[in-house]
Scaffold this active site. Sequence first.
Site, short mmCIF file in Angstrom:
data_model
loop_
_atom_site.label_atom_id
_atom_site.label_comp_id
_atom_site.label_asym_id
_atom_site.label_seq_id
_atom_site.Cartn_x
_atom_site.Cartn_y
_atom_site.Cartn_z
N ASP A 189 16.91 52.18 -17.88
CA ASP A 189 15.82 51.25 -17.68
C ASP A 189 15.18 51.05 -19.05
OD1 ASP A 189 13.50 50.83 -14.92
OD2 ASP A 189 13.89 49.60 -16.69
C1 GLC Z 1 11.68 47.04 -16.00
C2 GLC Z 1 12.19 47.44 -14.63
C3 GLC Z 1 13.63 47.09 -14.42
C4 GLC Z 1 13.93 45.82 -15.19
C5 GLC Z 1 13.86 46.17 -16.66
C6 GLC Z 1 14.06 44.93 -17.54
O1 GLC Z 1 10.78 47.98 -16.48
O2 GLC Z 1 11.97 48.79 -14.23
O3 GLC Z 1 13.86 46.94 -13.01
O4 GLC Z 1 15.23 45.33 -14.86
O5 GLC Z 1 12.64 46.80 -17.01
O6 GLC Z 1 13.00 44.05 -17.38
#
Ligand code: GLC
Length: 723
Positions: free
Chosen positions: A263
């Site tokens: 993430d």
């Molecule tokens: C965010 C979310 C994830 C998302 C990523 C990119 O913090 O937790 O679900 O796809 O970052 O935006």
Amino acid sequence: MKRKSQLLILFAIVLNIYSQQIPAYLNSEINIDERIEDALSRMTLEEKVAMCHAQSRFSSPGVPRLGIPELWLADGPNGVREEIVWDDWITAKQTNDSCTAFPVLTSLAATWNPDLAYEYGKALGEEARYREKDVILGPGVNIYRTPLNGRNFEYMGEDPYLASKLCVPYIKGVQTNGVAACIKHFAANNQEINRNSINVNISNRALHEIYFPAFKAAVQEGKVWTLMGAYNKLNGQFSCHNNFLLNKVLKEKWQFDGVVISDWGGTHNTAEAAENGLDLEMGSHVTVVAPFTPGVYNSFYLANEYLKGIKDKKYSEEKLNDKVRRLLKLNFRTAMNINKPFGSINTTEHSQVALSIAEESIVLLKNENSILPLDFNTIKTVAVIGDNATRSFSKGGGSAGVKAKYEVTPLAGIKTNFPKSVEILYAQGYNDKSSSLKAELLKESLDIAKRADVVIFIGGLNKNANQECEGKDRASYDLPYAQEFLISEIKNVNKNIVFVNISGSGVAMPWVNNVKGALQAWYMGSEAGNAIAKVLTGQVNPSGKLPFSVPFKLEDCGAHSFDSLAYPGNSTDVYYKEDILVGYRWFDTKKIPVNFSFGHGLSYSTFEYGKIKANKTLLQRGDSINISLSIKNNSSVLGSEVVQLYIRDLKSTFIRPYKELKSFHKIKLAPGKSESVDFSISESDLQFYNDIDNKFEAENGEFEVLIGSSSNNIRQKIKFKLQ
Ligand code: GLC
């Protein structure tokens, strides 16, 4: 003729020479694993390490020298996010990146329709492909453990079987476009409070029975090409480089052959990132305020420090090669996939998919005196009240927000779909600025309520901070902005109230006795208002079923029945003390009544359940029992029913939930028609996870099949024995 055959021979020779010249990794005729080995053998150490971390906010490098393109990733589960600038969270303000806003995934879950889930994924994948994205960052399948989780709307409810059955076709639909789906967030990211650091303490049994199944189905049945690690720690180690989760379970046990993506900001050190199964590091270090800082990506954990560590033999180059093999495979499946389609965006077909999902997701919670569908023989004036009637929900709420090409609000949908003869009045009723009502808003509401034959109250949550959005949990289980008070005031002047609750999770409904009709709608995207209006008028017969339980009060929930260490935890740890008893598993087992149960949803039709027929009542291991029953639509309107099958283990050594969903069928029946619904039960449907021997097993003894139209409305039962 002679000349033509000479030309053909010449062409064949040239082609043969050519085919021996182009490098194997570029030759799509060759087996993908051979291509991977060929590419890998040509890459330098620096190129391999570069491939394992971001080069911008949403892209990772290829190998320009070899003609291997970079990979582009985009959010999110219910639409292709607008372009973000190279290196910040701000919009690129492009004018050509609007998209179809599809209903959020809890809405899809409420359809209980795997065919629609496939259509959903296919349409989303077409839009992602058109936008030249190689990975769409969805679906999210984190289990609905508490109604307060800020991101429940992005996920598929409280039951692992339902989430599994709907995420698999969604993934397949996306990936038919040469776009990778990304199952997320692995694992146990079930709250937003302290999400970046909280350590989730959870039993192996709860993991294998509740929190893993949707991810396992995504990998083994959906063949998902990427998976995203969760922000939180799990039993002591960050999920994005958690040896148990990623090496032991995901890659060894489940045989995942895709790419593990962190993430954004979920990576915390090089040693674990190098060795514990992370393949692609995204979003580290680069904070919201840091505009592009030259070389910031070299400071990523899987960048310079990793390269140095490999050279110093501190980290295994074989593990680096494994990462790169997976990334090359992802590239060959997506960016370098010469068969991928062109894609399409904002088409009428996609709008129709969004509408069909929205229509089938709306749950008819209550319909006293059949106030619904609205009878326009007697209804000449309608009062629409509520701030949510004019709101668009596609944007906001965090990374799942999209820039919709259009969005039909509930009020707009009502104006379009109600008969022209009906007078439609509107009052905002409340606003999101205060938790108490403004006098003039109240007066406006009561004035139109007095004049109307029926009041359509459109309220709920709104994806504001603490009202369901990423990064924060809900502040309360109650409806915000004094909606309950407003409803009770309206009832004093007009008893004919239909409440449309727009939210992604359950809310307290002490007021539900003050209304005659109640619908659970969702953040349903571009076609939201049309779907709501068509259910209200009866153009659509509602068939949605709740993907989560709605308890009377928060304290009734498993996660809220212990101390604060069970939710939201302290500054470092949270303990899943309810263990496997999540959702209806808790309420059933503890005999706690709920306001609306998991799987609940009424219809304008009524369905009669015939007696269960079973071909045997003694199940030998390795065999199966065939169960069937007839379902009859004994009403005058075409309608769909979700026939749910639960299994109960009447006697077990280990504690088990009272019953668990193990199958369902959604069937459409014309008036007066009946259909036989067939199920097959085998040993695997009876198993629990024995976390002493670390395996799934079923104990001999008596079991019961319970078939119903919701978890609380069991219509037929039959017992059988496992031998
Ligand atoms: C965010 C979310 C994830 C998302 C990523 C990119 O913090 O937790 O679900 O796809 O970052 O935006």
